[in-house]
Structures are given as structure tokens and as C-alpha cells.
Design a protein around this motif. Sequence first.
Motif, PDB file in Angstrom:
ATOM      1  N   ALA A   1      -8.195  -5.821   4.006  1.00 12.62           N
ATOM      2  CA  ALA A   1      -7.980  -4.960   4.707  1.00 12.62           C
ATOM      3  C   ALA A   1      -6.921  -3.857   3.876  1.00 12.62           C
ATOM      4  O   ALA A   1      -5.701  -3.762   4.291  1.00 12.62           O
ATOM      5  CB  ALA A   1      -7.447  -4.973   6.122  1.00 12.62           C
ATOM      6  N   HIS A   2      -7.360  -3.305   3.022  1.00 12.86           N
ATOM      7  CA  HIS A   2      -6.649  -2.615   1.870  1.00 12.86           C
ATOM      8  C   HIS A   2      -7.634  -1.434   1.239  1.00 12.86           C
ATOM      9  O   HIS A   2      -8.925  -1.654   0.993  1.00 12.86           O
ATOM     10  CB  HIS A   2      -6.463  -3.547   0.797  1.00 12.86           C
ATOM     11  N   PRO A   3      -7.011  -0.431   1.045  1.00 11.29           N
ATOM     12  CA  PRO A   3      -7.819   0.599   0.359  1.00 11.29           C
ATOM     13  C   PRO A   3      -8.710   0.368  -0.694  1.00 11.29           C
ATOM     14  O   PRO A   3      -9.900   0.718  -0.894  1.00 11.29           O
ATOM     15  CB  PRO A   3      -6.869   1.775   0.061  1.00 11.29           C
TER      16      PRO A   3
ATOM     17  N   ILE B   1      -5.566 -15.700   3.590  1.00 11.18           N
ATOM     18  CA  ILE B   1      -5.712 -14.843   4.678  1.00 11.18           C
ATOM     19  C   ILE B   1      -4.459 -13.942   4.686  1.00 11.18           C
ATOM     20  O   ILE B   1      -3.228 -14.115   4.767  1.00 11.18           O
ATOM     21  CB  ILE B   1      -5.696 -15.610   6.137  1.00 11.18           C
ATOM     22  N   GLY B   2      -4.755 -12.596   4.794  1.00 13.72           N
ATOM     23  CA  GLY B   2      -3.899 -11.496   5.083  1.00 13.72           C
ATOM     24  C   GLY B   2      -3.475 -11.210   6.320  1.00 13.72           C
ATOM     25  O   GLY B   2      -4.564 -11.016   7.316  1.00 13.72           O
ATOM     26  N   CYS B   3      -2.208 -11.332   6.692  1.00 13.37           N
ATOM     27  CA  CYS B   3      -1.826 -11.147   8.097  1.00 13.37           C
ATOM     28  C   CYS B   3      -0.907  -9.805   7.993  1.00 13.37           C
ATOM     29  O   CYS B   3       0.289 -10.142   7.900  1.00 13.37           O
ATOM     30  CB  CYS B   3      -0.983 -12.275   8.627  1.00 13.37           C
ATOM     31  N   GLY B   4      -1.337  -8.680   8.458  1.00 14.77           N
ATOM     32  CA  GLY B   4      -0.515  -7.270   8.312  1.00 14.77           C
ATOM     33  C   GLY B   4       0.088  -7.208   9.722  1.00 14.77           C
ATOM     34  O   GLY B   4      -0.504  -7.237  10.670  1.00 14.77           O
ATOM     35  N   LYS B   5       1.388  -6.799   9.269  1.00 10.34           N
ATOM     36  CA  LYS B   5       1.832  -6.398  11.063  1.00 10.34           C
ATOM     37  C   LYS B   5       1.892  -4.934  11.215  1.00 10.34           C
ATOM     38  O   LYS B   5       1.762  -4.425  12.417  1.00 10.34           O
ATOM     39  CB  LYS B   5       3.586  -6.769  10.841  1.00 10.34           C
ATOM     40  N   THR B   6       1.312  -3.980  10.310  1.00  7.91           N
ATOM     41  CA  THR B   6       1.079  -2.734  10.504  1.00  7.91           C
ATOM     42  C   THR B   6      -0.240  -2.205   9.856  1.00  7.91           C
ATOM     43  O   THR B   6      -0.633  -2.931   8.700  1.00  7.91           O
ATOM     44  CB  THR B   6       1.850  -1.865  10.070  1.00  7.91           C
ATOM     45  N   LEU B   7      -1.075  -1.407  10.165  1.00  2.93           N
ATOM     46  CA  LEU B   7      -2.273  -1.063   9.941  1.00  2.93           C
ATOM     47  C   LEU B   7      -2.129  -0.232   8.537  1.00  2.93           C
ATOM     48  O   LEU B   7      -1.208   0.797   8.515  1.00  2.93           O
ATOM     49  CB  LEU B   7      -2.936   0.004  11.094  1.00  2.93           C
ATOM     50  N   LEU B   8      -2.893  -0.620   7.430  1.00  3.86           N
ATOM     51  CA  LEU B   8      -2.946   0.027   6.153  1.00  3.86           C
ATOM     52  C   LEU B   8      -3.956   0.959   6.093  1.00  3.86           C
ATOM     53  O   LEU B   8      -3.954   2.303   5.755  1.00  3.86           O
ATOM     54  CB  LEU B   8      -2.744  -0.977   5.259  1.00  3.86           C
ATOM     55  N   CYS B   9      -5.216   0.369   6.352  1.00  2.00           N
ATOM     56  CA  CYS B   9      -6.440   1.526   6.312  1.00  2.00           C
ATOM     57  C   CYS B   9      -7.320   0.920   7.492  1.00  2.00           C
ATOM     58  O   CYS B   9      -7.376  -0.283   7.993  1.00  2.00           O
ATOM     59  CB  CYS B   9      -6.819   1.427   5.124  1.00  2.00           C
ATOM     60  N   GLY B  10      -8.359   1.697   7.748  1.00  2.00           N
ATOM     61  CA  GLY B  10      -9.321   1.482   8.776  1.00  2.00           C
ATOM     62  C   GLY B  10      -9.046   1.811  10.154  1.00  2.00           C
ATOM     63  O   GLY B  10      -7.540   2.375  10.448  1.00  2.00           O
ATOM     64  N   ARG B  11      -9.752   1.519  10.817  1.00  5.76           N
ATOM     65  CA  ARG B  11      -9.777   1.987  12.446  1.00  5.76           C
ATOM     66  C   ARG B  11     -10.313   1.089  13.264  1.00  5.76           C
ATOM     67  O   ARG B  11     -11.150   0.102  12.807  1.00  5.76           O
ATOM     68  CB  ARG B  11     -10.367   3.304  12.832  1.00  5.76           C
ATOM     69  N   TYR B  12      -9.760   0.618  14.604  1.00  8.83           N
ATOM     70  CA  TYR B  12     -10.519  -0.178  15.427  1.00  8.83           C
ATOM     71  C   TYR B  12     -10.666   0.280  16.880  1.00  8.83           C
ATOM     72  O   TYR B  12      -9.645   1.332  17.159  1.00  8.83           O
ATOM     73  CB  TYR B  12      -9.514  -1.451  15.462  1.00  8.83           C
ATOM     74  N   GLY B  13     -11.387  -0.034  17.698  1.00  8.28           N
ATOM     75  CA  GLY B  13     -11.655   0.215  19.048  1.00  8.28           C
ATOM     76  C   GLY B  13     -10.704  -0.257  20.060  1.00  8.28           C
ATOM     77  O   GLY B  13      -9.972  -0.768  19.742  1.00  8.28           O
TER      78      GLY B  13
ATOM     79  N   ASP C   1     -13.418   0.450   7.888  1.00  5.60           N
ATOM     80  CA  ASP C   1     -12.948   1.401   7.111  1.00  5.60           C
ATOM     81  C   ASP C   1     -14.268   1.798   6.236  1.00  5.60           C
ATOM     82  O   ASP C   1     -14.988   1.057   5.701  1.00  5.60           O
ATOM     83  CB  ASP C   1     -11.883   0.909   5.906  1.00  5.60           C
ATOM     84  N   LYS C   2     -14.517   3.041   6.227  1.00  2.00           N
ATOM     85  CA  LYS C   2     -15.619   3.400   5.491  1.00  2.00           C
ATOM     86  C   LYS C   2     -17.104   2.998   5.667  1.00  2.00           C
ATOM     87  O   LYS C   2     -17.865   2.574   4.903  1.00  2.00           O
ATOM     88  CB  LYS C   2     -15.443   3.711   3.972  1.00  2.00           C
ATOM     89  N   GLY C   3     -17.277   2.702   7.050  1.00  2.00           N
ATOM     90  CA  GLY C   3     -18.499   1.866   7.376  1.00  2.00           C
ATOM     91  C   GLY C   3     -18.513   0.371   7.161  1.00  2.00           C
ATOM     92  O   GLY C   3     -19.506  -0.194   7.235  1.00  2.00           O
TER      93      GLY C   3
END
Length: 196
Positions: free
Chosen positions: A90-92, A110-122, A136-138
Amino acid sequence: MISDRPIDLGAVRLVAGVDVSVKNEESQAAIVVVTYPGFLPVETVLARCPTPFPYIPGLLSFREGPVLEEAFDKLKAEPDVFLFDGMGIAHPRRIGIASHMGLWLDRPTIGCGKTLLCGRYGPLPDEKGSAAPLVDKGETIGVALRTRTAKNPMFISPGHLADIPTAAELVLNCSPKYRLPEPIRLAHNAAGQFGQ
């Protein structure tokens, strides 16, 4: 994608939490290995060195990688999975710190990010365990996962030798009480104690 391999959750016995704290341009890495399930500490290793690179979102491996390598070299336990305070795919560039270090370790990460770096969610319900694809980008690159009811989600993505569904399931299983998965929470606490 670096890997799209399910983790055999039934075979996981040891999980490592990985975090780095920076204070006065000195970095301290902590790796805390715990039993799974149960989260009993098995081993904690620390490493410290001057911080070699400024904080630039998306380039965390260059800042934290050197001190993490020192810490990994001290590790005697053999964790089945490593949970990183940072991103996997979940990285550019699709290679966050969990992916980068996973290649070096050749272990499931496994990456466990606390803040959104890229992408969108519903839409994401407030209940613990709720998840929404992170796109992110489909391309689906992870999930926004509610590890605690009515708290901000964590952003979970495979790093290496893992896939999205089992990565999310393991992280949720490792989050019995707090927003942060327990192995990362323990590593975060250990990394932040610089002492003398």
C-alpha cells in the motif's frame, strides 16, 4: 506485487512486531517476538545508530532500514511473520518498508500503517473487524481495517510472502485490545525507551 501467497495461519507460532523511534537524530529499532496466540514476549532486541536519512513519506526504508538490519542480525528467535509499523504494497511504488525488509528477510511480512499513504477506500462500519478494500489506480493494494470499534482504521497490506486476506486476518487476531496490533504496540514501547 512482491508476493500474493496466503499465510498458513494454522502454522504461525511466533509473530514479531517491528518499529523504529527517532530522537535527536538517533534511531532505535525494536523487534519484539511474541507467541501466537497469547502474545507472551519471547525475545526483544534493540539496535541504535545515527539516523541516516530525513523523513520523506514513501521513503521510510532509507531512514529505518539500516538500524533494522542491525536489529535483525541480533535476533535469535525465528518469527513466522513480521508485522511492521509502516506499509507493505500500500505504497505509491508498491514497495513500502514491510516489502523492502521482507525481501531482505525472505520471511512473510505485513505492513500495518496508521495513516493512509495512498489509495482510497469506501464506507467502513464502526465495528471492530470491519474492512474495506484499499484501491489505488484500479489495483487493490490492501484493506482499511477497523481493529477497534469506533477508532480510526489501520491500513494493512502484504509486504512479502503474504496476501491481503490472511494479512488482514492475522492483524485482526493480533489486536485483542488496542488499535495497534499487540506485537507492534510492544515494539513501539520498546523502541521509544532510549535510556542512557
